[in-house]
Design a protein around this motif. Structure first.
Motif, PDB file in Angstrom:
ATOM      1  N   LEU A 128      -9.628  -0.076   3.625  1.00 23.83           N
ATOM      2  CA  LEU A 128     -10.558   0.980   3.950  1.00 23.83           C
ATOM      3  C   LEU A 128     -10.870   1.025   5.661  1.00 23.83           C
ATOM      4  CD1 LEU A 128     -13.023   1.517   0.825  1.00 23.83           C
ATOM      5  CD2 LEU A 128     -10.610   2.747   1.449  1.00 23.83           C
ATOM      6  N   LEU A 129     -11.278  -0.192   6.132  1.00 21.02           N
ATOM      7  CA  LEU A 129     -11.200  -0.300   7.194  1.00 21.02           C
ATOM      8  C   LEU A 129     -10.223  -0.013   8.258  1.00 21.02           C
ATOM      9  CD1 LEU A 129     -13.342  -3.604   7.435  1.00 21.02           C
ATOM     10  CD2 LEU A 129     -14.219  -1.354   8.086  1.00 21.02           C
ATOM     11  N   GLU A 130      -8.867  -0.293   7.768  1.00 27.69           N
ATOM     12  CA  GLU A 130      -7.670  -0.100   8.498  1.00 27.69           C
ATOM     13  C   GLU A 130      -7.202   1.378   8.366  1.00 27.69           C
ATOM     14  OE1 GLU A 130      -4.406  -2.426   6.378  1.00 27.69           O
ATOM     15  OE2 GLU A 130      -5.468  -4.371   6.989  1.00 27.69           O
ATOM     16  N   GLN A 131      -7.822   1.984   7.197  1.00 30.48           N
ATOM     17  CA  GLN A 131      -7.319   3.637   7.232  1.00 30.48           C
ATOM     18  C   GLN A 131      -8.562   4.333   8.005  1.00 30.48           C
ATOM     19  OE1 GLN A 131      -7.466   4.280   2.973  1.00 30.48           O
ATOM     20  NE2 GLN A 131      -5.302   3.375   2.891  1.00 30.48           N
ATOM     21  N   ASN A 132      -9.476   3.686   8.567  1.00 28.50           N
ATOM     22  CA  ASN A 132     -10.560   4.217   9.397  1.00 28.50           C
ATOM     23  C   ASN A 132     -11.477   5.028   8.301  1.00 28.50           C
ATOM     24  OD1 ASN A 132     -10.004   3.276  11.830  1.00 28.50           O
ATOM     25  ND2 ASN A 132      -8.464   4.590  12.405  1.00 28.50           N
ATOM     26  N   ALA A 133     -11.155   4.671   7.006  1.00 31.46           N
ATOM     27  CA  ALA A 133     -12.069   5.484   6.065  1.00 31.46           C
ATOM     28  C   ALA A 133     -13.528   4.717   6.136  1.00 31.46           C
ATOM     29  CB  ALA A 133     -11.707   5.337   4.696  1.00 31.46           C
ATOM     30  N   LEU A 134     -13.818   3.609   6.450  1.00 28.70           N
ATOM     31  CA  LEU A 134     -14.942   3.073   6.560  1.00 28.70           C
ATOM     32  C   LEU A 134     -14.996   2.418   7.917  1.00 28.70           C
ATOM     33  CD1 LEU A 134     -17.140   1.874   4.814  1.00 28.70           C
ATOM     34  CD2 LEU A 134     -15.673   0.049   4.029  1.00 28.70           C
ATOM     35  N   PHE A 173     -10.405   1.743  -8.839  1.00 36.70           N
ATOM     36  CA  PHE A 173     -10.179   3.013  -9.521  1.00 36.70           C
ATOM     37  C   PHE A 173     -10.269   4.158  -8.798  1.00 36.70           C
ATOM     38  CE2 PHE A 173     -11.378   6.514 -12.493  1.00 36.70           C
ATOM     39  CZ  PHE A 173     -10.005   6.738 -13.088  1.00 36.70           C
ATOM     40  N   LEU A 174     -11.586   4.152  -8.482  1.00 39.24           N
ATOM     41  CA  LEU A 174     -12.226   5.109  -7.458  1.00 39.24           C
ATOM     42  C   LEU A 174     -11.376   5.410  -6.260  1.00 39.24           C
ATOM     43  CD1 LEU A 174     -16.057   4.617  -8.129  1.00 39.24           C
ATOM     44  CD2 LEU A 174     -14.893   6.522  -8.846  1.00 39.24           C
ATOM     45  N   CYS A 175     -10.763   4.474  -6.024  1.00 43.30           N
ATOM     46  CA  CYS A 175     -10.044   4.677  -4.359  1.00 43.30           C
ATOM     47  C   CYS A 175      -8.507   4.968  -4.923  1.00 43.30           C
ATOM     48  CB  CYS A 175     -10.320   3.359  -3.652  1.00 43.30           C
ATOM     49  SG  CYS A 175     -11.804   3.169  -3.187  1.00 43.30           S
ATOM     50  N   GLN A 176      -8.088   5.166  -6.022  1.00 41.83           N
ATOM     51  CA  GLN A 176      -6.575   5.517  -6.257  1.00 41.83           C
ATOM     52  C   GLN A 176      -6.039   6.645  -5.449  1.00 41.83           C
ATOM     53  OE1 GLN A 176      -6.116   6.635 -10.291  1.00 41.83           O
ATOM     54  NE2 GLN A 176      -6.366   4.484 -10.977  1.00 41.83           N
ATOM     55  N   ASP A 177      -6.885   7.556  -4.733  1.00 39.24           N
ATOM     56  CA  ASP A 177      -6.485   8.821  -4.118  1.00 39.24           C
ATOM     57  C   ASP A 177      -6.251   8.313  -2.292  1.00 39.24           C
ATOM     58  OD1 ASP A 177      -9.264   8.489  -3.831  1.00 39.24           O
ATOM     59  OD2 ASP A 177      -9.424  10.616  -3.465  1.00 39.24           O
ATOM     60  N   ARG A 178      -6.916   7.140  -2.366  1.00 40.16           N
ATOM     61  CA  ARG A 178      -6.927   6.699  -0.943  1.00 40.16           C
ATOM     62  C   ARG A 178      -6.037   5.467  -0.324  1.00 40.16           C
ATOM     63  NH1 ARG A 178     -11.208   8.656   2.206  1.00 40.16           N
ATOM     64  NH2 ARG A 178     -12.730   9.657   1.101  1.00 40.16           N
ATOM     65  N   VAL A 179      -5.836   4.665  -1.701  1.00 40.87           N
ATOM     66  CA  VAL A 179      -5.123   3.531  -1.506  1.00 40.87           C
ATOM     67  C   VAL A 179      -3.904   3.520  -2.393  1.00 40.87           C
ATOM     68  CG1 VAL A 179      -5.158   0.868  -1.450  1.00 40.87           C
ATOM     69  CG2 VAL A 179      -7.113   2.165  -1.056  1.00 40.87           C
ATOM     70  N   GLY A 180      -2.669   3.226  -1.885  1.00 38.19           N
ATOM     71  CA  GLY A 180      -1.468   3.309  -2.769  1.00 38.19           C
ATOM     72  C   GLY A 180      -1.587   2.090  -4.143  1.00 38.19           C
ATOM     73  N   LYS A 181      -0.920   2.361  -4.856  1.00 35.95           N
ATOM     74  CA  LYS A 181      -0.951   1.551  -6.255  1.00 35.95           C
ATOM     75  C   LYS A 181      -0.485   0.026  -6.078  1.00 35.95           C
ATOM     76  CE  LYS A 181       0.799   1.654 -11.109  1.00 35.95           C
ATOM     77  NZ  LYS A 181       1.495   2.273 -11.746  1.00 35.95           N
ATOM     78  N   ARG A 182       0.397  -0.220  -5.137  1.00 35.69           N
ATOM     79  CA  ARG A 182       0.915  -1.642  -5.029  1.00 35.69           C
ATOM     80  C   ARG A 182      -0.306  -2.359  -4.151  1.00 35.69           C
ATOM     81  NH1 ARG A 182       6.801  -0.931  -2.990  1.00 35.69           N
ATOM     82  NH2 ARG A 182       7.787  -0.489  -4.687  1.00 35.69           N
ATOM     83  N   LYS A 183      -0.818  -1.786  -3.187  1.00 39.42           N
ATOM     84  CA  LYS A 183      -2.026  -2.358  -2.497  1.00 39.42           C
ATOM     85  C   LYS A 183      -3.179  -2.497  -3.621  1.00 39.42           C
ATOM     86  CE  LYS A 183      -1.174  -0.984   2.286  1.00 39.42           C
ATOM     87  NZ  LYS A 183      -1.774  -0.314   3.408  1.00 39.42           N
ATOM     88  N   LEU A 184      -3.533  -1.432  -4.385  1.00 41.16           N
ATOM     89  CA  LEU A 184      -4.579  -1.877  -5.291  1.00 41.16           C
ATOM     90  C   LEU A 184      -4.204  -3.039  -6.361  1.00 41.16           C
ATOM     91  CD1 LEU A 184      -5.623   1.885  -6.105  1.00 41.16           C
ATOM     92  CD2 LEU A 184      -6.888   0.345  -5.026  1.00 41.16           C
ATOM     93  N   GLU A 185      -3.069  -2.881  -6.638  1.00 40.52           N
ATOM     94  CA  GLU A 185      -2.756  -4.137  -7.673  1.00 40.52           C
ATOM     95  C   GLU A 185      -2.828  -5.513  -6.886  1.00 40.52           C
ATOM     96  OE1 GLU A 185       1.277  -3.090  -8.968  1.00 40.52           O
ATOM     97  OE2 GLU A 185       0.486  -1.707 -10.277  1.00 40.52           O
ATOM     98  N   ARG A 186      -2.666  -5.693  -5.731  1.00 39.09           N
ATOM     99  CA  ARG A 186      -2.868  -6.975  -5.083  1.00 39.09           C
ATOM    100  C   ARG A 186      -4.185  -7.195  -4.707  1.00 39.09           C
ATOM    101  NH1 ARG A 186       0.599  -5.756  -0.394  1.00 39.09           N
ATOM    102  NH2 ARG A 186       1.747  -4.218  -1.506  1.00 39.09           N
ATOM    103  N   MET A 187      -5.197  -6.445  -4.798  1.00 44.00           N
ATOM    104  CA  MET A 187      -6.487  -6.549  -4.522  1.00 44.00           C
ATOM    105  C   MET A 187      -7.171  -7.674  -5.476  1.00 44.00           C
ATOM    106  SD  MET A 187      -7.868  -3.074  -2.965  1.00 44.00           S
ATOM    107  CE  MET A 187      -6.928  -2.417  -1.822  1.00 44.00           C
ATOM    108  N   GLN A 188      -7.735  -8.664  -4.988  1.00 45.99           N
ATOM    109  CA  GLN A 188      -8.455  -9.519  -5.760  1.00 45.99           C
ATOM    110  C   GLN A 188      -9.870  -9.639  -5.640  1.00 45.99           C
ATOM    111  OE1 GLN A 188      -6.885 -11.544  -8.153  1.00 45.99           O
ATOM    112  NE2 GLN A 188      -5.009 -10.176  -7.409  1.00 45.99           N
ATOM    113  N   SER A 189     -10.563  -9.063  -4.295  1.00 46.32           N
ATOM    114  CA  SER A 189     -11.845  -8.944  -4.102  1.00 46.32           C
ATOM    115  C   SER A 189     -12.249  -7.732  -3.489  1.00 46.32           C
ATOM    116  CB  SER A 189     -12.282 -10.340  -3.159  1.00 46.32           C
ATOM    117  OG  SER A 189     -11.551 -10.247  -1.866  1.00 46.32           O
ATOM    118  N   GLY A 190     -13.239  -7.607  -3.262  1.00 48.76           N
ATOM    119  CA  GLY A 190     -13.993  -6.397  -2.450  1.00 48.76           C
ATOM    120  C   GLY A 190     -13.613  -6.434  -1.198  1.00 48.76           C
ATOM    121  N   LEU A 191     -13.445  -7.710  -0.389  1.00 51.13           N
ATOM    122  CA  LEU A 191     -12.940  -7.942   0.918  1.00 51.13           C
ATOM    123  C   LEU A 191     -11.635  -7.200   1.062  1.00 51.13           C
ATOM    124  CD1 LEU A 191     -14.018 -11.414   2.100  1.00 51.13           C
ATOM    125  CD2 LEU A 191     -15.255  -9.294   2.663  1.00 51.13           C
ATOM    126  N   ASP A 192     -10.824  -7.469   0.183  1.00 50.92           N
ATOM    127  CA  ASP A 192      -9.455  -6.833  -0.041  1.00 50.92           C
ATOM    128  C   ASP A 192      -9.532  -5.268   0.210  1.00 50.92           C
ATOM    129  OD1 ASP A 192      -8.376  -9.389  -0.035  1.00 50.92           O
ATOM    130  OD2 ASP A 192      -8.050  -9.318  -2.355  1.00 50.92           O
TER     131      ASP A 192
END
Length: 187
Positions: A49-55, A25-44
């Motif tokens: 975030l690593l790919e986006q160079n945000a982390l 929820f907190l990352c909605q402004d950084r990550v698209g809705k489809r990607k967020l829906e597919r995330m099953q773990s913190g690693l996802d």
């Protein structure tokens, strides 16, 4: 194995599913809705975030903010411990690299261009260094090493420098660098 990735794996394993939902929820402004829906773990989430160079290991502010938002003080302590260890490790590596730079500047002469090419600096950069420091050989060598360090960042290590020196048949200088790195490591 990268210690930062190990840290992220450890953090992910300790997150509850409710906390992952909050992080998403907190990352909605950084990550698209489809990607967020597919995330099953913190690693996802961390992978995106690593790919986006945000982390990354140098920029953990977002991770710190996310963990404090879900009130996971225990995970923040793990992050603090990682950052303290990384800072000590980085300082030691920099000391070794600067000692190596001093040795290379002292012992590599006119063949510095060969070393620069082995370190994968372009001919345009080499020419720019020569133009910037005409008739100042030690400054040309130091600038070449600085440009290499800035271009390669974490990949610019004493081991890489020694390998390049050996590939250029500058074995004596490589031996001096290895001995100097061992001395810097001891301080």
């Amino acid at each position: 194995m990268d210690s930062f990735l190990v840290l992220l794996h450890s953090l992910s394993a300790k997150l509850a599913s409710e906390e992952l939902t909050q992080l998403k929820f907190l990352c909605q402004d950084r990550v698209g809705k489809r990607k967020l829906e597919r995330m099953q773990s913190g690693l996802d989430l961390f992978s995106v975030l690593l790919e986006q160079n945000a982390l990354d290991r140098e920029h953990t502010e977002l991770l710190r903010h996310l963990l404090s938002s879900v009130r996971r003080e225990d995970l923040l302590q793990l992050l603090d411990a990682f950052e303290a260890g990384a800072a000590e490790e980085t300082a030691a590596e920099l000391r070794e690299l600067h000692a190596a730079f001093d040795i290379v500047c002292t012992h590599v002469g006119r063949d510095w261009r060969q070393l620069a090419r082995r370190l994968q600096l372009s001919d345009a950069r080499i020419d720019a260094i020569e133009e910037r420091f005409p008739r100042k050989l030690p400054e040309q060598v130091r600038e070449m090493l600085r440009v290499w360090k800035n271009a390669r960042r974490e990949a610019a290590t004493v081991a890489q420098l020694v390998a390049a020196l050996r590939a250029c048949q500058m074995n004596l200088v490589a031996d001096f660098v290895e001995a100097g790195a061992k001395q810097a490591e001891g301080t």
